[in-house]
Design an enzyme around this catalytic site. Structure first.
Site, PDB file in Angstrom:
ATOM      1  N   ARG A   1      41.770  50.300   1.118  1.00 54.29           N
ATOM      2  CA  ARG A   1      42.871  49.211   1.177  1.00 54.29           C
ATOM      3  C   ARG A   1      42.552  47.950   0.646  1.00 54.29           C
ATOM      4  O   ARG A   1      42.544  47.020   1.434  1.00 54.29           O
ATOM      5  CB  ARG A   1      43.370  49.341   2.420  1.00 54.29           C
ATOM      6  CG  ARG A   1      44.077  50.720   2.975  1.00 54.29           C
ATOM      7  CD  ARG A   1      44.423  50.789   4.304  1.00 54.29           C
ATOM      8  NE  ARG A   1      46.003  50.102   4.391  1.00 54.29           N
ATOM      9  CZ  ARG A   1      46.893  49.987   5.520  1.00 54.29           C
ATOM     10  NH1 ARG A   1      46.083  50.395   6.616  1.00 54.29           N
ATOM     11  NH2 ARG A   1      47.760  49.597   5.354  1.00 54.29           N
TER      12      ARG A   1
ATOM     13  N   ARG B   1      50.450  50.618  18.697  1.00 54.21           N
ATOM     14  CA  ARG B   1      50.475  49.734  17.759  1.00 54.21           C
ATOM     15  C   ARG B   1      51.974  49.796  17.079  1.00 54.21           C
ATOM     16  O   ARG B   1      52.310  48.779  16.209  1.00 54.21           O
ATOM     17  CB  ARG B   1      49.328  49.890  16.668  1.00 54.21           C
ATOM     18  CG  ARG B   1      48.171  49.259  17.157  1.00 54.21           C
ATOM     19  CD  ARG B   1      46.899  49.505  16.016  1.00 54.21           C
ATOM     20  NE  ARG B   1      47.629  48.764  14.890  1.00 54.21           N
ATOM     21  CZ  ARG B   1      47.073  48.927  13.570  1.00 54.21           C
ATOM     22  NH1 ARG B   1      46.379  50.061  13.455  1.00 54.21           N
ATOM     23  NH2 ARG B   1      47.924  48.501  12.515  1.00 54.21           N
TER      24      ARG B   1
ATOM     25  N   ASP C   1      53.420  57.813   5.549  1.00 59.39           N
ATOM     26  CA  ASP C   1      53.212  57.499   7.023  1.00 59.39           C
ATOM     27  C   ASP C   1      54.260  58.840   8.003  1.00 59.39           C
ATOM     28  O   ASP C   1      54.129  58.594   9.284  1.00 59.39           O
ATOM     29  CB  ASP C   1      54.169  56.266   7.408  1.00 59.39           C
ATOM     30  CG  ASP C   1      53.163  55.063   7.125  1.00 59.39           C
ATOM     31  OD1 ASP C   1      52.106  55.211   6.946  1.00 59.39           O
ATOM     32  OD2 ASP C   1      53.851  53.829   7.081  1.00 59.39           O
TER      33      ASP C   1
ATOM     34  N   LYS D   1      58.564  48.403  12.811  1.00 59.29           N
ATOM     35  CA  LYS D   1      57.415  47.590  12.775  1.00 59.29           C
ATOM     36  C   LYS D   1      56.916  47.047  11.473  1.00 59.29           C
ATOM     37  O   LYS D   1      56.810  45.817  11.095  1.00 59.29           O
ATOM     38  CB  LYS D   1      56.246  48.148  13.386  1.00 59.29           C
ATOM     39  CG  LYS D   1      55.023  47.610  13.017  1.00 59.29           C
ATOM     40  CD  LYS D   1      53.935  48.655  13.271  1.00 59.29           C
ATOM     41  CE  LYS D   1      53.365  49.906  12.484  1.00 59.29           C
ATOM     42  NZ  LYS D   1      52.483  49.287  11.243  1.00 59.29           N
ATOM     43  N   ASN D   2      57.110  47.843  10.411  1.00 57.88           N
ATOM     44  CA  ASN D   2      56.634  47.513   8.942  1.00 57.88           C
ATOM     45  C   ASN D   2      57.778  46.647   8.306  1.00 57.88           C
ATOM     46  O   ASN D   2      57.322  46.065   7.199  1.00 57.88           O
ATOM     47  CB  ASN D   2      56.286  48.824   8.169  1.00 57.88           C
ATOM     48  CG  ASN D   2      55.114  49.689   8.491  1.00 57.88           C
ATOM     49  OD1 ASN D   2      54.222  48.852   9.533  1.00 57.88           O
ATOM     50  ND2 ASN D   2      54.651  50.574   8.191  1.00 57.88           N
TER      51      ASN D   2
ATOM     52  N   CYS E   1      39.745  50.288   6.147  1.00 56.70           N
ATOM     53  CA  CYS E   1      40.316  50.880   7.576  1.00 56.70           C
ATOM     54  C   CYS E   1      40.111  52.176   7.760  1.00 56.70           C
ATOM     55  O   CYS E   1      39.714  52.858   6.821  1.00 56.70           O
ATOM     56  CB  CYS E   1      41.779  50.267   8.151  1.00 56.70           C
ATOM     57  SG  CYS E   1      42.897  51.221   7.305  1.00 56.70           S
TER      58      CYS E   1
HETATM   59  N1  EPU Z   1      46.507  48.937  -3.152  1.00 59.21           N
HETATM   60  C1  EPU Z   1      45.342  48.408  -4.045  1.00 59.21           C
HETATM   61  N2  EPU Z   1      45.367  47.049  -4.178  1.00 59.21           N
HETATM   62  C2  EPU Z   1      46.102  46.218  -3.527  1.00 59.21           C
HETATM   63  C3  EPU Z   1      47.012  46.891  -2.334  1.00 59.21           C
HETATM   64  C4  EPU Z   1      46.946  48.048  -2.392  1.00 59.21           C
HETATM   65  O1  EPU Z   1      44.789  49.111  -4.595  1.00 59.21           O
HETATM   66  O2  EPU Z   1      46.085  44.798  -3.947  1.00 59.21           O
HETATM   67  C5  EPU Z   1      46.460  50.355  -3.047  1.00 59.21           C
HETATM   68  C6  EPU Z   1      46.079  50.588  -1.511  1.00 59.21           C
HETATM   69  O3  EPU Z   1      44.807  50.815  -1.216  1.00 59.21           O
HETATM   70  C7  EPU Z   1      46.877  51.958  -1.355  1.00 59.21           C
HETATM   71  C8  EPU Z   1      48.152  51.895  -2.047  1.00 59.21           C
HETATM   72  O4  EPU Z   1      47.952  50.881  -3.028  1.00 59.21           O
HETATM   73  O5  EPU Z   1      46.028  53.256  -1.883  1.00 59.21           O
HETATM   74  C9  EPU Z   1      49.536  51.634  -1.192  1.00 59.21           C
HETATM   75  O6  EPU Z   1      49.138  50.661  -0.437  1.00 59.21           O
HETATM   76  P1  EPU Z   1      50.076  49.374   0.135  1.00 59.21           P
HETATM   77  O7  EPU Z   1      49.768  48.231  -0.333  1.00 59.21           O
HETATM   78  O8  EPU Z   1      51.485  50.083  -0.364  1.00 59.21           O
HETATM   79  O9  EPU Z   1      50.068  49.603   1.769  1.00 59.21           O
HETATM   80  P2  EPU Z   1      50.118  48.453   2.810  1.00 59.21           P
HETATM   81  O10 EPU Z   1      50.841  47.517   2.451  1.00 59.21           O
HETATM   82  O11 EPU Z   1      48.726  47.926   2.964  1.00 59.21           O
HETATM   83  C10 EPU Z   1      52.006  49.497   4.174  1.00 59.21           C
HETATM   84  C11 EPU Z   1      52.330  49.936   5.563  1.00 59.21           C
HETATM   85  C12 EPU Z   1      51.277  51.141   5.846  1.00 59.21           C
HETATM   86  C13 EPU Z   1      51.957  52.519   4.644  1.00 59.21           C
HETATM   87  C14 EPU Z   1      51.661  51.742   3.438  1.00 59.21           C
HETATM   88  C15 EPU Z   1      52.296  52.735   2.262  1.00 59.21           C
HETATM   89  C16 EPU Z   1      52.723  47.985   6.622  1.00 59.21           C
HETATM   90  C17 EPU Z   1      52.465  46.664   7.579  1.00 59.21           C
HETATM   91  N3  EPU Z   1      51.780  48.786   6.346  1.00 59.21           N
HETATM   92  O12 EPU Z   1      50.716  49.083   4.025  1.00 59.21           O
HETATM   93  O13 EPU Z   1      51.892  51.578   7.050  1.00 59.21           O
HETATM   94  O14 EPU Z   1      51.277  53.350   5.030  1.00 59.21           O
HETATM   95  O15 EPU Z   1      52.496  50.551   3.316  1.00 59.21           O
HETATM   96  O16 EPU Z   1      53.573  52.974   2.385  1.00 59.21           O
HETATM   97  O17 EPU Z   1      54.039  47.651   6.100  1.00 59.21           O
HETATM   98  C18 EPU Z   1      51.372  52.493   9.324  1.00 59.21           C
HETATM   99  O18 EPU Z   1      52.520  52.005   9.629  1.00 59.21           O
HETATM  100  O19 EPU Z   1      50.952  53.382   9.898  1.00 59.21           O
HETATM  101  C19 EPU Z   1      50.921  52.114   7.910  1.00 59.21           C
HETATM  102  C20 EPU Z   1      49.877  52.382   7.636  1.00 59.21           C
END
Ligand code: EPU
Length: 417
Positions: free
Chosen positions: A122, A397, A305, A22-23, A117
Protein backbone atom coordinates in the site's frame (compact mmCIF):
# COMPACT_ATOMS: atom_id res chain seq x y z
CA UNK A 1 -8.70 -8.72 24.76
CA UNK A 2 -12.27 -8.89 23.58
CA UNK A 3 -13.58 -11.82 21.56
CA UNK A 4 -16.76 -12.62 19.74
CA UNK A 5 -18.44 -15.85 20.72
CA UNK A 6 -20.78 -17.33 18.13
CA UNK A 7 -23.01 -20.36 18.64
CA UNK A 8 -23.85 -21.88 15.29
CA UNK A 9 -25.56 -22.76 13.14
CA UNK A 10 -27.97 -19.87 12.77
CA UNK A 11 -30.61 -18.76 10.29
CA UNK A 12 -30.75 -14.98 9.98
CA UNK A 13 -34.16 -13.39 9.57
CA UNK A 14 -35.50 -9.90 10.13
CA UNK A 15 -34.70 -6.26 9.40
CA UNK A 16 -31.62 -4.18 10.21
CA UNK A 17 -30.66 -0.63 9.26
CA UNK A 18 -27.65 0.43 7.31
CA UNK A 19 -24.92 2.41 9.11
CA UNK A 20 -22.97 5.34 7.66
CA UNK A 21 -19.96 4.35 5.55
CA UNK A 22 -16.62 4.46 7.36
CA UNK A 23 -14.71 4.84 4.10
CA UNK A 24 -16.89 7.80 3.11
CA UNK A 25 -16.86 9.42 6.56
CA UNK A 26 -13.06 9.35 6.89
CA UNK A 27 -12.33 11.62 3.88
CA UNK A 28 -15.36 13.79 4.75
CA UNK A 29 -13.91 14.37 8.21
CA UNK A 30 -10.49 15.14 6.69
CA UNK A 31 -12.18 17.65 4.36
CA UNK A 32 -13.22 19.68 7.42
CA UNK A 33 -9.56 20.82 7.50
CA UNK A 34 -10.37 22.87 4.39
CA UNK A 35 -13.40 24.65 5.87
CA UNK A 36 -13.45 28.13 7.32
CA UNK A 37 -16.82 27.54 8.94
CA UNK A 38 -18.55 24.74 10.80
CA UNK A 39 -19.12 21.40 9.11
CA UNK A 40 -22.06 19.35 10.36
CA UNK A 41 -21.83 15.71 9.41
CA UNK A 42 -24.74 13.29 9.92
CA UNK A 43 -24.92 9.49 9.81
CA UNK A 44 -21.32 9.12 11.01
CA UNK A 45 -20.73 5.51 12.10
CA UNK A 46 -19.51 4.97 15.63
CA UNK A 47 -16.49 2.82 14.88
CA UNK A 48 -12.87 2.94 16.01
CA UNK A 49 -11.39 4.43 12.82
CA UNK A 50 -13.73 7.42 13.12
CA UNK A 51 -12.64 7.99 16.74
CA UNK A 52 -9.01 7.91 15.59
CA UNK A 53 -9.70 10.45 12.82
CA UNK A 54 -11.49 12.75 15.29
CA UNK A 55 -8.44 12.60 17.59
CA UNK A 56 -6.20 13.51 14.67
CA UNK A 57 -8.43 16.45 13.70
CA UNK A 58 -8.43 17.71 17.29
CA UNK A 59 -4.63 17.58 17.21
CA UNK A 60 -4.66 19.52 13.93
CA UNK A 61 -6.89 22.27 15.34
CA UNK A 62 -10.40 21.18 14.34
CA UNK A 63 -12.61 21.00 17.43
CA UNK A 64 -15.26 18.35 17.25
CA UNK A 65 -18.34 17.44 19.16
CA UNK A 66 -20.26 14.21 18.75
CA UNK A 67 -24.01 14.03 19.35
CA UNK A 68 -25.09 10.48 18.51
CA UNK A 69 -24.31 9.95 14.84
CA UNK A 70 -23.87 13.70 14.20
CA UNK A 71 -20.43 15.29 14.39
CA UNK A 72 -19.88 19.06 14.50
CA UNK A 73 -16.46 20.17 13.33
CA UNK A 74 -15.19 23.68 13.95
CA UNK A 75 -11.88 25.16 12.87
CA UNK A 76 -10.42 26.80 15.98
CA UNK A 77 -8.36 29.42 14.20
CA UNK A 78 -5.57 29.05 16.77
CA UNK A 79 -2.12 28.06 15.57
CA UNK A 80 -2.07 24.27 15.44
CA UNK A 81 0.42 21.67 14.29
CA UNK A 82 0.45 20.72 10.60
CA UNK A 83 1.63 17.26 11.49
CA UNK A 84 -0.06 13.83 11.55
CA UNK A 85 2.20 11.90 13.94
CA UNK A 86 3.32 8.31 13.60
CA UNK A 87 1.33 7.28 16.72
CA UNK A 88 -1.95 8.06 14.95
CA UNK A 89 -1.03 7.10 11.39
CA UNK A 90 0.26 3.67 12.44
CA UNK A 91 -3.15 2.75 13.89
CA UNK A 92 -5.03 4.02 10.86
CA UNK A 93 -3.67 4.48 7.34
CA UNK A 94 -6.51 6.84 6.40
CA UNK A 95 -4.69 9.52 8.47
CA UNK A 96 -2.82 10.12 5.24
CA UNK A 97 -6.00 11.83 4.00
CA UNK A 98 -4.96 14.85 6.10
CA UNK A 99 -2.06 15.48 3.72
CA UNK A 100 -3.91 17.10 0.79
CA UNK A 101 -6.19 19.39 2.83
CA UNK A 102 -3.45 20.48 5.27
CA UNK A 103 -1.10 21.37 2.45
CA UNK A 104 -3.77 23.19 0.45
CA UNK A 105 -5.06 25.21 3.42
CA UNK A 106 -1.88 25.89 5.39
CA UNK A 107 0.87 25.63 2.79
CA UNK A 108 2.64 22.92 4.76
CA UNK A 109 1.99 19.39 5.96
CA UNK A 110 4.05 16.74 7.69
CA UNK A 111 2.46 13.31 7.75
CA UNK A 112 3.98 10.04 8.90
CA UNK A 113 4.41 7.52 6.08
CA UNK A 114 1.84 4.81 6.73
CA UNK A 115 4.05 1.87 5.78
CA UNK A 116 2.72 -1.54 4.79
CA UNK A 117 -0.14 -3.33 6.48
CA UNK A 118 -1.58 -6.81 6.79
CA UNK A 119 -3.26 -6.74 3.37
CA UNK A 120 -0.37 -5.39 1.31
CA UNK A 121 2.41 -2.87 0.75
CA UNK A 122 0.00 0.00 0.00
CA UNK A 123 2.35 2.78 -1.14
CA UNK A 124 1.21 6.44 -1.38
CA UNK A 125 3.47 7.36 -4.30
CA UNK A 126 0.51 8.46 -6.43
CA UNK A 127 -0.81 10.81 -3.71
CA UNK A 128 2.64 12.41 -3.67
CA UNK A 129 3.23 12.72 -7.41
CA UNK A 130 -0.28 14.13 -7.77
CA UNK A 131 0.46 16.84 -5.21
CA UNK A 132 3.77 17.55 -6.98
CA UNK A 133 1.82 18.04 -10.21
CA UNK A 134 -0.05 20.83 -8.37
CA UNK A 135 3.24 22.49 -7.47
CA UNK A 136 4.04 21.00 -4.06
CA UNK A 137 7.62 20.32 -3.02
CA UNK A 138 7.61 16.90 -1.38
CA UNK A 139 10.38 15.40 0.73
CA UNK A 140 10.58 12.07 2.52
CA UNK A 141 12.62 12.18 5.70
CA UNK A 142 12.73 10.31 9.00
CA UNK A 143 9.66 8.28 8.04
CA UNK A 144 7.60 11.39 7.31
CA UNK A 145 6.31 13.07 4.15
CA UNK A 146 6.88 16.78 4.28
CA UNK A 147 5.04 18.82 1.64
CA UNK A 148 5.14 22.56 1.02
CA UNK A 149 3.50 24.96 -1.43
CA UNK A 150 2.73 28.59 -0.79
CA UNK A 151 -0.37 28.07 -2.93
CA UNK A 152 -1.11 24.98 -4.96
CA UNK A 153 -1.64 25.61 -8.65
CA UNK A 154 -4.15 23.68 -10.75
CA UNK A 155 -2.66 21.14 -13.17
CA UNK A 156 -3.27 17.92 -15.04
CA UNK A 157 -2.47 14.57 -13.42
CA UNK A 158 -3.10 10.99 -14.48
CA UNK A 159 -3.16 8.22 -11.87
CA UNK A 160 -1.25 5.25 -13.30
CA UNK A 161 -3.71 3.05 -11.41
CA UNK A 162 -7.00 4.16 -9.82
CA UNK A 163 -6.54 4.84 -6.12
CA UNK A 164 -9.39 5.71 -3.77
CA UNK A 165 -7.30 7.58 -1.18
CA UNK A 166 -5.14 9.23 -3.86
CA UNK A 167 -8.20 10.53 -5.72
CA UNK A 168 -9.64 11.83 -2.43
CA UNK A 169 -6.42 13.59 -1.38
CA UNK A 170 -6.10 15.28 -4.79
CA UNK A 171 -9.76 16.24 -4.93
CA UNK A 172 -9.45 18.01 -1.58
CA UNK A 173 -6.14 19.69 -2.42
CA UNK A 174 -7.30 20.88 -5.86
CA UNK A 175 -10.43 22.46 -4.36
CA UNK A 176 -8.22 25.20 -2.85
CA UNK A 177 -5.63 25.39 -5.67
CA UNK A 178 -5.36 28.39 -7.97
CA UNK A 179 -6.96 27.54 -11.33
CA UNK A 180 -8.27 24.36 -12.88
CA UNK A 181 -7.14 20.81 -12.12
CA UNK A 182 -7.91 17.81 -14.32
CA UNK A 183 -7.47 14.37 -12.74
CA UNK A 184 -7.47 11.34 -15.03
CA UNK A 185 -7.96 7.62 -14.38
CA UNK A 186 -9.59 8.46 -11.05
CA UNK A 187 -11.16 5.95 -8.68
CA UNK A 188 -14.94 5.88 -9.22
CA UNK A 189 -16.11 4.52 -5.86
CA UNK A 190 -19.35 5.93 -4.36
CA UNK A 191 -17.23 7.35 -1.50
CA UNK A 192 -15.51 9.67 -4.03
CA UNK A 193 -18.89 10.93 -5.21
CA UNK A 194 -19.93 11.56 -1.61
CA UNK A 195 -16.76 13.56 -0.94
CA UNK A 196 -17.31 15.65 -4.09
CA UNK A 197 -20.89 16.35 -2.97
CA UNK A 198 -19.73 17.70 0.37
CA UNK A 199 -16.88 19.72 -1.14
CA UNK A 200 -19.40 21.24 -3.56
CA UNK A 201 -21.65 22.17 -0.64
CA UNK A 202 -18.60 23.91 0.87
CA UNK A 203 -18.23 25.97 -2.32
CA UNK A 204 -15.91 23.83 -4.47
CA UNK A 205 -16.65 23.48 -8.17
CA UNK A 206 -16.23 19.85 -9.23
CA UNK A 207 -17.36 18.01 -12.33
CA UNK A 208 -17.14 14.31 -13.15
CA UNK A 209 -16.88 12.67 -9.70
CA UNK A 210 -17.74 8.99 -10.18
CA UNK A 211 -16.21 9.09 -13.66
CA UNK A 212 -12.65 8.56 -14.84
CA UNK A 213 -11.89 12.24 -15.35
CA UNK A 214 -12.63 14.83 -12.68
CA UNK A 215 -12.28 18.57 -13.23
CA UNK A 216 -11.93 20.91 -10.27
CA UNK A 217 -12.05 24.72 -10.34
CA UNK A 218 -10.01 25.75 -7.33
CA UNK A 219 -11.44 28.37 -4.94
CA UNK A 220 -9.78 30.94 -2.68
CA UNK A 221 -11.62 29.63 0.34
CA UNK A 222 -14.24 27.06 1.31
CA UNK A 223 -17.10 27.46 3.79
CA UNK A 224 -18.92 24.98 5.98
CA UNK A 225 -21.55 22.38 5.05
CA UNK A 226 -24.32 20.14 6.35
CA UNK A 227 -23.90 16.69 4.92
CA UNK A 228 -25.14 13.16 5.52
CA UNK A 229 -22.72 10.25 4.98
CA UNK A 230 -23.82 7.57 2.47
CA UNK A 231 -24.75 4.08 3.74
CA UNK A 232 -21.91 1.61 4.14
CA UNK A 233 -22.05 -0.68 1.12
CA UNK A 234 -19.47 -3.05 2.63
CA UNK A 235 -21.30 -3.54 5.93
CA UNK A 236 -24.59 -3.91 4.04
CA UNK A 237 -23.01 -6.39 1.64
CA UNK A 238 -21.65 -8.40 4.56
CA UNK A 239 -25.14 -8.85 6.05
CA UNK A 240 -26.62 -9.79 2.66
CA UNK A 241 -23.93 -12.45 2.24
CA UNK A 242 -24.70 -13.67 5.77
CA UNK A 243 -28.37 -13.94 4.85
CA UNK A 244 -27.54 -16.05 1.78
CA UNK A 245 -25.13 -18.26 3.69
CA UNK A 246 -27.56 -19.02 6.49
CA UNK A 247 -30.49 -19.53 4.09
CA UNK A 248 -32.17 -16.60 5.75
CA UNK A 249 -34.48 -13.71 4.94
CA UNK A 250 -33.00 -10.29 5.71
CA UNK A 251 -33.97 -6.75 4.79
CA UNK A 252 -31.16 -4.18 5.05
CA UNK A 253 -32.97 -0.87 5.30
CA UNK A 254 -31.26 2.04 3.61
CA UNK A 255 -28.86 -0.12 1.54
CA UNK A 256 -28.31 1.32 -1.95
CA UNK A 257 -28.56 -1.20 -4.82
CA UNK A 258 -26.43 0.83 -7.26
CA UNK A 259 -23.48 0.83 -4.85
CA UNK A 260 -23.74 -2.94 -4.45
CA UNK A 261 -24.49 -3.91 -8.07
CA UNK A 262 -21.55 -6.33 -8.59
CA UNK A 263 -22.37 -8.22 -5.37
CA UNK A 264 -26.13 -8.31 -6.07
CA UNK A 265 -25.45 -9.77 -9.50
CA UNK A 266 -23.43 -12.61 -7.93
CA UNK A 267 -26.03 -13.21 -5.22
CA UNK A 268 -28.64 -13.54 -7.92
CA UNK A 269 -26.42 -15.99 -9.86
CA UNK A 270 -25.87 -18.21 -6.82
CA UNK A 271 -29.64 -18.62 -6.59
CA UNK A 272 -30.66 -16.12 -3.92
CA UNK A 273 -33.76 -13.99 -4.32
CA UNK A 274 -32.69 -10.35 -4.21
CA UNK A 275 -35.37 -7.68 -4.05
CA UNK A 276 -34.53 -4.00 -4.24
CA UNK A 277 -37.18 -1.63 -2.98
CA UNK A 278 -37.44 1.99 -1.82
CA UNK A 279 -36.71 0.75 1.69
CA UNK A 280 -33.49 -1.07 0.90
CA UNK A 281 -32.39 -4.54 -0.17
CA UNK A 282 -34.04 -7.80 0.89
CA UNK A 283 -32.39 -11.15 0.35
CA UNK A 284 -34.00 -14.56 0.76
CA UNK A 285 -32.42 -17.89 0.11
CA UNK A 286 -33.39 -21.53 0.46
CA UNK A 287 -31.74 -24.69 -0.77
CA UNK A 288 -28.45 -25.04 -2.60
CA UNK A 289 -25.93 -22.27 -3.19
CA UNK A 290 -24.49 -22.34 -6.73
CA UNK A 291 -20.72 -21.80 -7.02
CA UNK A 292 -19.75 -18.60 -8.86
CA UNK A 293 -16.27 -17.07 -9.17
CA UNK A 294 -15.31 -13.44 -8.58
CA UNK A 295 -12.42 -11.18 -9.53
CA UNK A 296 -11.91 -8.13 -7.31
CA UNK A 297 -11.49 -4.85 -9.15
CA UNK A 298 -11.85 -1.12 -8.54
CA UNK A 299 -15.47 0.14 -8.66
CA UNK A 300 -17.67 -0.74 -10.51
CA UNK A 301 -15.99 -4.16 -10.22
CA UNK A 302 -16.42 -6.58 -7.34
CA UNK A 303 -15.05 -4.83 -4.20
CA UNK A 304 -11.93 -6.23 -2.55
CA UNK A 305 -13.55 -5.29 0.77
CA UNK A 306 -16.17 -8.04 0.23
CA UNK A 307 -13.80 -10.70 -1.09
CA UNK A 308 -13.19 -12.45 2.26
CA UNK A 309 -16.90 -12.54 3.11
CA UNK A 310 -17.80 -13.84 -0.36
CA UNK A 311 -15.19 -16.57 0.00
CA UNK A 312 -16.85 -17.68 3.26
CA UNK A 313 -20.11 -17.90 1.29
CA UNK A 314 -18.47 -20.02 -1.42
CA UNK A 315 -17.39 -22.60 1.19
CA UNK A 316 -21.13 -23.37 1.37
CA UNK A 317 -21.69 -23.58 -2.40
CA UNK A 318 -22.08 -26.96 -4.10
CA UNK A 319 -19.02 -27.28 -6.35
CA UNK A 320 -15.88 -25.29 -7.14
CA UNK A 321 -15.41 -21.57 -7.48
CA UNK A 322 -12.42 -19.30 -7.99
CA UNK A 323 -11.76 -16.08 -6.09
CA UNK A 324 -9.15 -13.79 -7.65
CA UNK A 325 -7.77 -10.83 -5.69
CA UNK A 326 -6.26 -8.17 -7.97
CA UNK A 327 -6.31 -5.06 -5.74
CA UNK A 328 -4.08 -6.06 -2.81
CA UNK A 329 -1.18 -8.55 -2.75
CA UNK A 330 -1.84 -10.18 0.58
CA UNK A 331 -5.54 -10.34 1.19
CA UNK A 332 -6.05 -14.08 1.73
CA UNK A 333 -5.21 -14.24 5.41
CA UNK A 334 -8.68 -15.44 6.32
CA UNK A 335 -8.08 -18.59 4.26
CA UNK A 336 -5.95 -20.45 6.80
CA UNK A 337 -8.49 -19.76 9.52
CA UNK A 338 -11.41 -20.84 7.30
CA UNK A 339 -9.48 -24.04 6.54
CA UNK A 340 -9.05 -24.61 10.28
CA UNK A 341 -12.84 -24.51 10.50
CA UNK A 342 -13.11 -27.21 7.83
CA UNK A 343 -13.19 -25.27 4.54
CA UNK A 344 -11.56 -26.72 1.43
CA UNK A 345 -9.60 -23.81 -0.11
CA UNK A 346 -6.36 -23.87 -2.06
CA UNK A 347 -4.33 -20.76 -2.83
CA UNK A 348 -2.05 -20.18 -5.78
CA UNK A 349 -0.73 -16.61 -5.78
CA UNK A 350 -3.70 -14.30 -6.16
CA UNK A 351 -6.05 -17.22 -6.99
CA UNK A 352 -8.04 -19.17 -4.44
CA UNK A 353 -9.97 -22.28 -5.38
CA UNK A 354 -12.85 -23.05 -3.05
CA UNK A 355 -14.59 -26.40 -3.00
CA UNK A 356 -17.88 -26.90 -1.20
CA UNK A 357 -20.13 -27.40 0.48
CA UNK A 358 -17.99 -27.82 3.59
CA UNK A 359 -19.48 -28.69 6.94
CA UNK A 360 -17.69 -26.07 9.03
CA UNK A 361 -17.12 -26.69 12.72
CA UNK A 362 -16.72 -24.02 15.38
CA UNK A 363 -13.15 -23.21 16.41
CA UNK A 364 -11.01 -20.50 17.99
CA UNK A 365 -9.86 -18.30 15.14
CA UNK A 366 -7.70 -15.21 14.88
CA UNK A 367 -8.76 -12.07 13.03
CA UNK A 368 -5.95 -10.46 11.03
CA UNK A 369 -7.66 -7.50 9.41
CA UNK A 370 -11.04 -5.88 9.27
CA UNK A 371 -12.70 -7.79 6.41
CA UNK A 372 -10.96 -11.08 7.25
CA UNK A 373 -12.58 -10.81 10.70
CA UNK A 374 -16.00 -10.38 9.11
CA UNK A 375 -15.53 -13.52 7.02
CA UNK A 376 -14.69 -15.51 10.16
CA UNK A 377 -17.86 -14.26 11.85
CA UNK A 378 -19.89 -15.38 8.82
CA UNK A 379 -18.21 -18.78 8.90
CA UNK A 380 -19.06 -18.99 12.62
CA UNK A 381 -22.73 -18.43 11.81
CA UNK A 382 -22.94 -21.60 9.70
CA UNK A 383 -20.47 -23.72 11.71
CA UNK A 384 -21.61 -26.40 14.14
CA UNK A 385 -20.84 -25.43 17.72
CA UNK A 386 -18.93 -22.57 19.22
CA UNK A 387 -16.63 -20.20 17.31
CA UNK A 388 -14.44 -17.70 19.14
CA UNK A 389 -13.13 -14.88 16.98
CA UNK A 390 -10.10 -13.34 18.69
CA UNK A 391 -8.66 -9.85 18.13
CA UNK A 392 -11.99 -8.29 17.26
CA UNK A 393 -10.48 -4.82 17.57
CA UNK A 394 -10.01 -5.26 13.81
CA UNK A 395 -13.77 -5.71 13.44
CA UNK A 396 -14.51 -2.71 15.65
CA UNK A 397 -12.55 -0.47 13.27
CA UNK A 398 -15.27 -0.74 10.65
CA UNK A 399 -18.43 -2.57 11.80
CA UNK A 400 -20.91 -0.67 13.92
CA UNK A 401 -22.47 -2.81 16.67
CA UNK A 402 -22.06 -5.98 14.62
CA UNK A 403 -23.11 -8.32 17.40
CA UNK A 404 -26.32 -6.40 18.13
CA UNK A 405 -27.27 -6.38 14.44
CA UNK A 406 -26.67 -10.13 14.23
CA UNK A 407 -28.58 -10.71 17.48
CA UNK A 408 -31.48 -8.76 16.04
CA UNK A 409 -31.49 -11.20 13.13
CA UNK A 410 -31.64 -14.16 15.53
CA UNK A 411 -27.98 -15.17 15.76
CA UNK A 412 -26.50 -16.23 19.08
CA UNK A 413 -23.49 -13.94 19.27
CA UNK A 414 -21.91 -12.30 22.28
CA UNK A 415 -18.88 -10.19 23.06
CA UNK A 416 -16.72 -11.52 25.87
CA UNK A 417 -13.55 -10.35 27.59
N1 EPU B 1 -1.70 2.22 -4.75
C1 EPU B 1 -0.45 2.55 -5.25
N2 EPU B 1 0.01 3.83 -5.04
C2 EPU B 1 -0.70 4.76 -4.37
C3 EPU B 1 -1.97 4.41 -3.88
C4 EPU B 1 -2.45 3.13 -4.09
O1 EPU B 1 0.22 1.71 -5.85
O2 EPU B 1 -0.21 5.89 -4.22
C5 EPU B 1 -2.22 0.85 -4.95
C6 EPU B 1 -2.44 0.10 -3.64
O3 EPU B 1 -1.26 -0.49 -3.15
C7 EPU B 1 -3.50 -0.90 -4.02
C8 EPU B 1 -4.34 -0.15 -5.06
O4 EPU B 1 -3.51 0.92 -5.51
O5 EPU B 1 -2.92 -2.02 -4.62
C9 EPU B 1 -5.64 0.42 -4.55
O6 EPU B 1 -5.43 1.14 -3.35
P1 EPU B 1 -6.31 2.40 -2.94
O7 EPU B 1 -5.41 3.57 -2.83
O8 EPU B 1 -7.48 2.49 -3.83
O9 EPU B 1 -6.77 1.99 -1.47
P2 EPU B 1 -6.89 2.94 -0.21
O10 EPU B 1 -7.39 4.28 -0.59
O11 EPU B 1 -5.64 2.83 0.60
C10 EPU B 1 -9.40 2.34 0.27
C11 EPU B 1 -10.18 1.78 1.42
C12 EPU B 1 -9.85 0.31 1.58
C13 EPU B 1 -10.21 -0.41 0.29
C14 EPU B 1 -9.45 0.22 -0.89
C15 EPU B 1 -9.83 -0.36 -2.24
C16 EPU B 1 -10.45 3.69 2.86
C17 EPU B 1 -10.12 4.39 4.11
N3 EPU B 1 -9.86 2.52 2.63
O12 EPU B 1 -8.03 2.16 0.60
O13 EPU B 1 -10.66 -0.17 2.64
O14 EPU B 1 -9.87 -1.75 0.38
O15 EPU B 1 -9.74 1.65 -0.92
O16 EPU B 1 -11.19 -0.25 -2.46
O17 EPU B 1 -11.26 4.19 2.07
C18 EPU B 1 -11.26 -1.56 4.43
O18 EPU B 1 -12.19 -0.78 4.66
O19 EPU B 1 -11.18 -2.70 4.95
C19 EPU B 1 -10.22 -1.16 3.49
C20 EPU B 1 -9.02 -1.73 3.46
Amino acid sequence: MKKLLIHGPARLAGTISSSGAKNAALPLLAASLLAEEEVELHNVPQVQDIRTMLRLLEHLGVENEQLGDTVLLRPTGRASPDEAPYELVKTMRASVLALGPLLARRGHARVSLPGGCAIGVRPIDLHLSGLEALGAAVELQHGYVEARARRLVGGRFRFSTPTVGGTENLLMAASLARGTTVLENCAREPEIVDLARMLSAMGAVIEGAGEETITIEGQDSLGGAHHSVIPDRIQDGTYLIAAAMTRGDVLVEGARPADLAPLLEKLDEIGALVETTDRGIRLRHEGEIRPRGIVTEPFPGFPTDLQAQYMALMTQAKGSSTVVETVFENRFQHVLELVRMGADIRIDGSYARVHGPAQLSGASVMATDLRASASLVLAGLVAEGETRVHRIYHLDRGYERMESKLQKLGARVERID
